[in-house]
Design a protein around this motif. Sequence first.
Motif, short mmCIF file in Angstrom:
data_model
loop_
_atom_site.label_atom_id
_atom_site.label_comp_id
_atom_site.label_asym_id
_atom_site.label_seq_id
_atom_site.Cartn_x
_atom_site.Cartn_y
_atom_site.Cartn_z
N ILE A 87 0.80 -1.15 -0.01
CA ILE A 87 0.10 0.12 -0.07
C ILE A 87 0.92 1.11 -0.05
O ILE A 87 0.40 2.14 -0.87
N ILE A 88 1.99 1.12 0.79
CA ILE A 88 2.90 2.47 0.96
C ILE A 88 3.44 2.58 -0.47
O ILE A 88 3.54 3.97 -0.97
N ARG A 89 3.99 1.68 -1.19
CA ARG A 89 4.41 1.64 -2.29
C ARG A 89 3.63 2.37 -3.54
O ARG A 89 3.66 3.27 -4.42
N THR A 90 2.23 1.91 -3.35
CA THR A 90 1.32 2.10 -4.28
C THR A 90 0.98 3.67 -3.95
O THR A 90 0.74 4.48 -5.15
N VAL A 118 11.11 3.12 4.70
CA VAL A 118 9.93 3.91 4.16
C VAL A 118 10.36 5.03 3.13
O VAL A 118 9.76 4.95 1.89
N MET A 119 11.69 5.38 3.00
CA MET A 119 11.95 6.28 2.02
C MET A 119 12.43 5.50 0.80
O MET A 119 12.18 5.96 -0.35
N GLU A 120 13.00 4.34 0.80
CA GLU A 120 13.26 3.34 -0.31
C GLU A 120 11.77 2.96 -1.09
O GLU A 120 11.84 3.17 -2.15
N GLN A 125 14.16 2.34 -5.04
CA GLN A 125 14.31 0.96 -5.60
C GLN A 125 14.63 -0.12 -4.56
O GLN A 125 16.01 -0.19 -4.36
N PRO A 126 13.84 -0.52 -3.87
CA PRO A 126 14.30 -1.46 -2.67
C PRO A 126 15.31 -2.44 -3.14
O PRO A 126 14.79 -3.34 -4.22
N GLY A 127 16.42 -2.63 -2.32
CA GLY A 127 17.43 -3.53 -2.75
C GLY A 127 17.63 -4.61 -1.53
O GLY A 127 16.93 -4.75 -0.68
N GLU A 128 18.51 -5.34 -1.88
CA GLU A 128 18.90 -6.22 -0.94
C GLU A 128 19.28 -6.19 0.42
O GLU A 128 19.16 -6.67 1.42
N ALA A 129 19.76 -4.92 0.55
CA ALA A 129 20.23 -4.46 1.90
C ALA A 129 19.32 -4.38 3.04
O ALA A 129 19.57 -4.69 4.16
N LEU A 130 17.99 -3.81 2.49
CA LEU A 130 17.24 -3.48 3.66
C LEU A 130 15.87 -4.44 3.52
O LEU A 130 14.98 -4.44 4.46
N TRP A 131 15.92 -5.43 2.64
CA TRP A 131 14.62 -6.05 2.23
C TRP A 131 14.90 -7.62 1.76
O TRP A 131 15.73 -7.81 1.43
N THR A 132 14.15 -8.23 2.51
CA THR A 132 14.05 -9.91 1.91
C THR A 132 13.62 -9.93 0.46
O THR A 132 12.95 -9.01 -0.10
N GLU A 133 13.92 -10.98 -0.02
CA GLU A 133 13.67 -11.41 -1.17
C GLU A 133 12.06 -11.45 -1.43
O GLU A 133 11.56 -10.99 -2.64
N LYS A 134 11.34 -12.14 -0.45
CA LYS A 134 9.82 -12.13 -0.37
C LYS A 134 9.22 -10.58 -0.44
O LYS A 134 8.47 -10.22 -1.28
N GLU A 135 9.85 -9.57 0.36
CA GLU A 135 9.58 -8.37 0.28
C GLU A 135 9.67 -7.63 -1.04
O GLU A 135 9.10 -6.55 -1.72
N ARG A 136 10.76 -8.05 -1.65
CA ARG A 136 11.04 -7.25 -2.95
C ARG A 136 10.26 -7.80 -4.10
O ARG A 136 9.96 -6.97 -5.11
N VAL A 137 9.77 -8.73 -3.99
CA VAL A 137 8.50 -9.39 -4.79
C VAL A 137 7.36 -8.51 -4.70
O VAL A 137 6.81 -8.17 -5.81
N VAL A 139 7.09 -5.23 -3.92
CA VAL A 139 7.48 -4.07 -4.52
C VAL A 139 7.58 -4.41 -6.08
O VAL A 139 6.94 -3.44 -6.91
N CYS A 140 8.11 -5.36 -6.61
CA CYS A 140 8.01 -5.71 -8.09
C CYS A 140 6.51 -5.81 -8.49
O CYS A 140 6.29 -5.20 -9.64
N MET A 141 5.74 -6.42 -7.81
CA MET A 141 4.44 -6.91 -8.32
C MET A 141 3.50 -5.34 -8.36
O MET A 141 3.20 -5.29 -9.29
N VAL A 142 3.81 -4.55 -7.14
CA VAL A 142 3.18 -3.33 -7.43
C VAL A 142 3.70 -2.33 -8.36
O VAL A 142 2.92 -1.75 -9.09
N ASP A 143 4.94 -2.29 -8.66
CA ASP A 143 5.59 -1.54 -9.82
C ASP A 143 4.97 -2.00 -11.10
O ASP A 143 4.61 -1.05 -12.12
N GLU A 144 4.99 -3.26 -11.25
CA GLU A 144 4.36 -3.80 -12.61
C GLU A 144 2.93 -3.59 -12.65
O GLU A 144 2.71 -3.15 -13.93
N LEU A 145 2.16 -3.62 -11.66
CA LEU A 145 0.60 -3.53 -11.81
C LEU A 145 0.62 -1.74 -12.13
O LEU A 145 -0.21 -1.45 -12.84
#
Length: 215
Positions: A87-90, A118-120, A125-137, A139-145
Amino acid sequence: MSSSATATHAHPLPLELATSKRLALRPPPYEPEVEKAIRNSAFKGLSPLNLRLVLAQEPKLSVAFQSMAHVVLFQGALPEREREIAIIRTGALTRSEYEWGMHVSIYAEKCGLSEAQVMELTVGQPGEALWTEKERVIVCMVDELHHHSTVSDATWAAMCTHWPEDQRVELILSSAFYHMAAFFLNSTAVPLEKGARRFPPGMTQASVPADGAAA
């Protein structure tokens, strides 16, 4: 999700309604069902009252909108943190300061989202440093939608790896519902709530360029 979060609270109406540049907040008197929808909130503190007062201009759709929001926020199986990442990414992508600010204010700390995260979500673009693979998915879903109105085969496959079917439905509908909410909030100029976060410097509310081209 905690069942206590679904408790409703009777919020007092403000003595003076906020002013909108477009669609006005509806003043009293209200029909009983409309007043109930306006006053009842699952939030004890910061609450989307200005949004409910604008929605009250169309009572039937207002009730349906609030019912859907309640299911997304309080009756789903998704972990709250994962839902709020979506939701925040949206809210950031749709440049809806109201939506972004309310969800950051109410949920970010509660969900363990740091200011850097929150700022990323907002401007990076959220990367590996702050996010799990699951969480990056997520973000990818939201960006593609947002950019393509669908998700890629690769993203769908990753979603199938990380979530059961019902939660995949929730993830998509959470982002989709808050796209709709952002379109309404942005277009009707719902006034920002007092106490809600504002966009970081350099980020502005959605607008149509003067030449009419896509932003």
